[in-house]
Write a protein that holds these residues in place. Structure first.
Motif, PDB file in Angstrom:
ATOM      1  N   PHE A  95      19.515   2.087  51.230  1.00  0.00           N
ATOM      2  CA  PHE A  95      20.003   3.098  50.287  1.00  0.00           C
ATOM      3  C   PHE A  95      19.343   2.959  48.918  1.00  0.00           C
ATOM      4  O   PHE A  95      19.046   3.959  48.269  1.00  0.00           O
ATOM      5  N   ALA A  96      19.103   1.742  48.486  1.00  0.00           N
ATOM      6  CA  ALA A  96      18.443   1.530  47.190  1.00  0.00           C
ATOM      7  C   ALA A  96      17.026   2.106  47.220  1.00  0.00           C
ATOM      8  O   ALA A  96      16.596   2.773  46.276  1.00  0.00           O
ATOM      9  N   LYS A  97      16.305   1.862  48.297  1.00  0.00           N
ATOM     10  CA  LYS A  97      14.952   2.400  48.427  1.00  0.00           C
ATOM     11  C   LYS A  97      14.961   3.921  48.520  1.00  0.00           C
ATOM     12  O   LYS A  97      14.141   4.599  47.899  1.00  0.00           O
ATOM     13  N   LEU A  98      15.914   4.449  49.275  1.00  0.00           N
ATOM     14  CA  LEU A  98      16.034   5.901  49.414  1.00  0.00           C
ATOM     15  C   LEU A  98      16.329   6.539  48.057  1.00  0.00           C
ATOM     16  O   LEU A  98      15.695   7.530  47.668  1.00  0.00           O
ATOM     17  N   ASP A  99      17.277   5.969  47.326  1.00  0.00           N
ATOM     18  CA  ASP A  99      17.620   6.463  45.983  1.00  0.00           C
ATOM     19  C   ASP A  99      16.402   6.420  45.073  1.00  0.00           C
ATOM     20  O   ASP A  99      16.124   7.384  44.359  1.00  0.00           O
ATOM     21  N   PHE A 100      15.677   5.318  45.112  1.00  0.00           N
ATOM     22  CA  PHE A 100      14.502   5.177  44.255  1.00  0.00           C
ATOM     23  C   PHE A 100      13.468   6.256  44.570  1.00  0.00           C
ATOM     24  O   PHE A 100      12.925   6.896  43.672  1.00  0.00           O
TER      25      PHE A 100
END
Length: 189
Positions: A95-100
């Motif tokens: 999720f952190a990578k997707l958000d970024f």
């Protein structure tokens, strides 16, 4: 070294938090000045003994404290650090990578829109003496207004900086002295 100081130097995450907090000090706050010196000394001394992910976190903080950096840049660095922690949560990392990546597309779209409008206004032909600094001005604006909710503020600030740049180029590279005197008077008014 007192017992409480010795215990504090063992808690690297606590030292790191104190280090970051000490950077928020006001002028002549002696206690926070001392805390900063204390944390820098001890973080540098424990650095060689740390595991890789914690070592990377300490090194990043010593180079530049979190609050002095752009949150999205910090997020990218800490995603890489978190990725190397063995006990990381795969779903959280995903999720952190997707958000970024989603938020990284936002400035690309905004800049594309601004560039298209810039070309439609034909500034290159109207102001051939002016530097084309649209992209640079946009990135200055993103350092001030980085959140997705500040789209209008980024666009407005970008346009303002571009106008200032064109005015500066007009003043420095194009106008004659006789033209600059009334122009300067008008700006001062």
């Amino acid at each position: 070294m007192t017992e409480s100081s010795r215990n504090l130097t063992i808690d690297v995450l606590g030292l790191l938090s104190l280090y970051e907090a000490a950077h928020l000090r006001e002028h002549k706050e002696e206690i926070l000045e001392q805390a900063l010196c204390f944390t820098v000394t001890h973080l540098e001394s424990v650095d060689p003994k740390l595991e890789n992910s914690l070592k990377a976190q300490v090194n990043e903080a010593l180079i530049q404290p979190i609050h002095t950096n752009v949150p999205r840049v910090v997020a990218r660095k800490y995603i890489r650090i978190y990725e190397n922690i063995e006990s990381h949560d795969d779903l959280l990392l995903k999720f952190a990578k997707l958000d970024f990546h989603i938020l990284q597309k936002m400035p690309q779209r905004e800049l594309s829109e601004l560039t298209r409008r810039w070309k439609d206004l034909d500034y290159e032909n109207k102001y051939p003496y002016a530097r084309d600094k649209l992209v640079e001005c946009y990135f200055w604006a993103t350092w001030v207004y980085f959140g997705p909710q500040y789209k209008r503020a980024r666009r407005t600030l970008t346009k303002l900086i571009v106008i200032i740049t064109i005015s500066d180029d007009l003043y420095d590279a194009y106008a004659t002295y006789d033209e600059l005197v009334p122009y300067t008077d008008a700006i001062e008014r």
